[in-house]
Design a protein around this motif. Structure first.
Motif, PDB file in Angstrom:
ATOM      1  N   LEU A  30       0.827  -1.204   0.000  1.00 47.65           N
ATOM      2  CA  LEU A  30       0.000   0.000   0.000  1.00 47.65           C
ATOM      3  C   LEU A  30       0.862   1.255   0.000  1.00 47.65           C
ATOM      4  CD1 LEU A  30      -2.924  -0.903   2.449  1.00 47.65           C
ATOM      5  CD2 LEU A  30      -2.618  -1.458   0.031  1.00 47.65           C
ATOM      6  N   ALA A  31       2.014   1.194   0.659  1.00 44.20           N
ATOM      7  CA  ALA A  31       2.883   2.369   0.749  1.00 44.20           C
ATOM      8  C   ALA A  31       3.355   2.825  -0.628  1.00 44.20           C
ATOM      9  CB  ALA A  31       4.086   2.059   1.638  1.00 44.20           C
ATOM     10  N   ALA A  32       3.523   1.893  -1.538  1.00 44.88           N
ATOM     11  CA  ALA A  32       4.022   2.224  -2.878  1.00 44.88           C
ATOM     12  C   ALA A  32       2.902   2.592  -3.842  1.00 44.88           C
ATOM     13  CB  ALA A  32       4.809   1.040  -3.443  1.00 44.88           C
ATOM     14  N   ASN A  33       1.659   2.589  -3.352  1.00 48.28           N
ATOM     15  CA  ASN A  33       0.532   2.801  -4.261  1.00 48.28           C
ATOM     16  C   ASN A  33      -0.461   3.840  -3.754  1.00 48.28           C
ATOM     17  OD1 ASN A  33       0.606   0.683  -6.608  1.00 48.28           O
ATOM     18  ND2 ASN A  33       1.262  -0.431  -4.769  1.00 48.28           N
ATOM     19  N   VAL A  34       0.003   4.808  -2.986  1.00 48.65           N
ATOM     20  CA  VAL A  34      -0.895   5.862  -2.510  1.00 48.65           C
ATOM     21  C   VAL A  34      -1.435   6.638  -3.709  1.00 48.65           C
ATOM     22  CG1 VAL A  34      -1.079   7.969  -1.145  1.00 48.65           C
ATOM     23  CG2 VAL A  34       0.286   6.042  -0.302  1.00 48.65           C
ATOM     24  N   GLY A  35      -2.755   6.784  -3.750  1.00 48.71           N
ATOM     25  CA  GLY A  35      -3.404   7.463  -4.859  1.00 48.71           C
ATOM     26  C   GLY A  35      -3.722   6.560  -6.032  1.00 48.71           C
ATOM     27  N   GLN A  36      -3.295   5.295  -5.952  1.00 44.73           N
ATOM     28  CA  GLN A  36      -3.470   4.371  -7.064  1.00 44.73           C
ATOM     29  C   GLN A  36      -4.567   3.347  -6.779  1.00 44.73           C
ATOM     30  OE1 GLN A  36      -1.605   4.914  -9.894  1.00 44.73           O
ATOM     31  NE2 GLN A  36      -0.909   6.694  -8.705  1.00 44.73           N
ATOM     32  N   VAL A  37      -5.080   2.768  -7.860  1.00 45.37           N
ATOM     33  CA  VAL A  37      -6.035   1.671  -7.762  1.00 45.37           C
ATOM     34  C   VAL A  37      -5.258   0.357  -7.769  1.00 45.37           C
ATOM     35  CG1 VAL A  37      -7.917   0.437  -8.909  1.00 45.37           C
ATOM     36  CG2 VAL A  37      -7.907   2.946  -8.845  1.00 45.37           C
ATOM     37  N   ILE A  38      -5.610  -0.545  -6.855  1.00 49.24           N
ATOM     38  CA  ILE A  38      -4.957  -1.851  -6.777  1.00 49.24           C
ATOM     39  C   ILE A  38      -6.001  -2.937  -6.994  1.00 49.24           C
ATOM     40  CG2 ILE A  38      -3.586  -3.428  -5.379  1.00 49.24           C
ATOM     41  CD1 ILE A  38      -2.620  -1.096  -3.746  1.00 49.24           C
ATOM     42  N   ASP A  39      -5.744  -3.805  -7.944  1.00 48.30           N
ATOM     43  CA  ASP A  39      -6.576  -4.989  -8.147  1.00 48.30           C
ATOM     44  C   ASP A  39      -6.011  -6.131  -7.318  1.00 48.30           C
ATOM     45  OD1 ASP A  39      -8.470  -4.049 -10.141  1.00 48.30           O
ATOM     46  OD2 ASP A  39      -6.745  -3.928 -11.495  1.00 48.30           O
ATOM     47  N   HIS A  40      -6.900  -6.919  -6.747  1.00 51.41           N
ATOM     48  CA  HIS A  40      -6.441  -8.064  -5.973  1.00 51.41           C
ATOM     49  C   HIS A  40      -5.686  -9.028  -6.882  1.00 51.41           C
ATOM     50  CE1 HIS A  40      -6.409 -11.570  -3.380  1.00 51.41           C
ATOM     51  NE2 HIS A  40      -6.777 -10.788  -2.381  1.00 51.41           N
ATOM     52  N   PRO A  41      -4.498  -9.483  -6.463  1.00 47.26           N
ATOM     53  CA  PRO A  41      -3.687 -10.327  -7.350  1.00 47.26           C
ATOM     54  C   PRO A  41      -4.250 -11.722  -7.584  1.00 47.26           C
ATOM     55  CG  PRO A  41      -2.673 -10.145  -5.187  1.00 47.26           C
ATOM     56  CD  PRO A  41      -3.811  -9.174  -5.199  1.00 47.26           C
ATOM     57  N   GLN A  42      -5.056 -12.225  -6.668  1.00 47.06           N
ATOM     58  CA  GLN A  42      -5.607 -13.576  -6.819  1.00 47.06           C
ATOM     59  C   GLN A  42      -6.957 -13.649  -6.102  1.00 47.06           C
ATOM     60  OE1 GLN A  42      -2.856 -16.598  -5.634  1.00 47.06           O
ATOM     61  NE2 GLN A  42      -4.061 -18.275  -6.487  1.00 47.06           N
ATOM     62  N   PRO A  43      -7.978 -13.000  -6.653  1.00 44.90           N
ATOM     63  CA  PRO A  43      -9.273 -12.913  -5.960  1.00 44.90           C
ATOM     64  C   PRO A  43      -9.993 -14.251  -5.908  1.00 44.90           C
ATOM     65  CG  PRO A  43      -9.453 -12.040  -8.177  1.00 44.90           C
ATOM     66  CD  PRO A  43      -7.993 -12.317  -7.956  1.00 44.90           C
ATOM     67  N   CYS A  44     -10.798 -14.408  -4.869  1.00 43.01           N
ATOM     68  CA  CYS A  44     -11.596 -15.627  -4.755  1.00 43.01           C
ATOM     69  C   CYS A  44     -12.652 -15.646  -5.860  1.00 43.01           C
ATOM     70  CB  CYS A  44     -12.256 -15.702  -3.379  1.00 43.01           C
ATOM     71  SG  CYS A  44     -13.319 -14.297  -2.965  1.00 43.01           S
ATOM     72  N   THR A  45     -12.988 -16.820  -6.325  1.00 39.26           N
ATOM     73  CA  THR A  45     -14.008 -16.959  -7.368  1.00 39.26           C
ATOM     74  C   THR A  45     -15.399 -17.108  -6.769  1.00 39.26           C
ATOM     75  OG1 THR A  45     -13.564 -19.337  -7.454  1.00 39.26           O
ATOM     76  CG2 THR A  45     -12.396 -17.941  -9.027  1.00 39.26           C
ATOM     77  N   ASN A  46     -15.471 -17.622  -5.547  1.00 38.97           N
ATOM     78  CA  ASN A  46     -16.741 -17.731  -4.833  1.00 38.97           C
ATOM     79  C   ASN A  46     -16.784 -16.636  -3.771  1.00 38.97           C
ATOM     80  OD1 ASN A  46     -17.793 -20.230  -6.039  1.00 38.97           O
ATOM     81  ND2 ASN A  46     -16.026 -21.187  -5.056  1.00 38.97           N
ATOM     82  N   LEU A  47     -17.656 -15.670  -3.975  1.00 35.10           N
ATOM     83  CA  LEU A  47     -17.737 -14.529  -3.066  1.00 35.10           C
ATOM     84  C   LEU A  47     -18.442 -14.931  -1.776  1.00 35.10           C
ATOM     85  CD1 LEU A  47     -18.846 -11.786  -5.638  1.00 35.10           C
ATOM     86  CD2 LEU A  47     -16.534 -12.397  -4.962  1.00 35.10           C
ATOM     87  N   TRP A  48     -17.942 -14.644  -0.617  1.00 33.59           N
ATOM     88  CA  TRP A  48     -16.614 -14.167  -0.247  1.00 33.59           C
ATOM     89  C   TRP A  48     -15.975 -15.239   0.593  1.00 33.59           C
ATOM     90  CZ3 TRP A  48     -14.946  -9.793  -2.484  1.00 33.59           C
ATOM     91  CH2 TRP A  48     -15.915  -8.980  -3.063  1.00 33.59           C
ATOM     92  N   PHE A  49     -15.520 -16.285  -0.084  1.00 34.28           N
ATOM     93  CA  PHE A  49     -14.958 -17.445   0.592  1.00 34.28           C
ATOM     94  C   PHE A  49     -13.438 -17.321   0.684  1.00 34.28           C
ATOM     95  CE2 PHE A  49     -19.089 -19.020  -0.523  1.00 34.28           C
ATOM     96  CZ  PHE A  49     -19.399 -19.964   0.441  1.00 34.28           C
TER      97      PHE A  49
END
Length: 255
Positions: A30-49
């Motif tokens: 997070l420190a390197a991305n202030v002001g930026q949008v971050i996508d989850h690198p490996q999101p769950c496919t079944n919400l929100w398991f």
């Protein structure tokens, strides 16, 4: 009257990387991305398991719960606290039991905020107690116990169960503080406050020959002082003095 915008928080270790993301092998800084949008690198496919250790971004709107379920271990200080904005689809494990929590697969990191807020509104005072007062007193607390274990055991029981003329019982004060922390959504804050207090005792007594029971006594005194600082503006001296165990100091001074 328009509602005040909700602020969402994420806590990280001092390097700014979400602890669970590091454990999962997909570190999110997070420190390197202030002001930026971050996508989850490996999101769950079944919400929100929880399909992995790090399946979604976890954030809270009650800053006193920001240190809950962070993956930061052992409990240490400093940490860092970030204001974020959830983007895209959001969810919750249970709106009934976790109304202050939100889950998402995308966030914008808005800014870094003062980390002491995660320890409650009096977080600065808590840190003063942990970093300055407990190290000054821990050796004396342990020495008081080891100088007369049987007498201190009796005094401690009386303090825990009965209190004194100007303060309530220790157990009653501790249960009251816990209930207020829960009602104020500061349970995580109090948990961390207590861990930090015990850690300060460990450091202060590291090179001493204090007995195990003396250390346990010092733990209790330290956590009481730190929790009293957390609730300084909420309780009267009758409660705060019970948390701090002022009667124990007075009794020890007379022996």
């Amino acid at each position: 009257m328009p509602r005040k915008p909700v602020t969402w928080y994420i806590a990280t270790p001092a390097d700014g990387v979400i602890a669970m993301s590091r454990e999962a092998g997909t570190p999110v800084d997070l420190a390197a991305n202030v002001g930026q949008v971050i996508d989850h690198p490996q999101p769950c496919t079944n919400l929100w398991f929880d399909e992995s250790r790090f399946s979604y971004f976890r954030m809270v709107k009650r800053v006193g719960e920001a240190l809950e379920d962070t993956g930061i271990w052992p409990v240490t200080w400093p940490v860092r606290l970030w204001s974020v904005k959830p983007l895209g689809e959001t969810g919750n494990w249970s709106p009934r039991y976790y109304p202050y929590r939100l889950l998402s697969h995308q966030i914008r990191v808005l800014e870094e905020v003062d980390a002491y807020l995660a320890l409650g509104p009096r977080g600065r005072d808590v840190l003063t107690v942990v970093q300055q007062e407990i190290p000054e007193h821990a050796a004396r607390w342990a020495a008081d116990w080891d100088a007369g274990p049987e007498g201190m055991r009796t005094r401690t029981w009386n303090w825990e169960q009965r209190g004194g003329p100007g303060w309530g019982s220790g157990q009653w004060a501790e249960s009251l503080a816990m209930a207020v922390s829960h009602n104020r959504r500061e349970s995580a804050a109090q948990t961390w406050v207590e861990y930090l207090a015990r850690g300060a005792v460990d450091q202060a007594l590291a090179d001493t020959d204090a007995s195990m029971m003396a250390r346990c006594y010092a733990y209790g005194r330290a956590t009481g002082h730190a929790v009293a600082a957390q609730h300084q503006n909420r309780f009267e001296p009758y409660v705060l003095d019970a948390l701090r165990g002022v009667g124990l100091d007075a009794l020890a001074a007379r022996t």
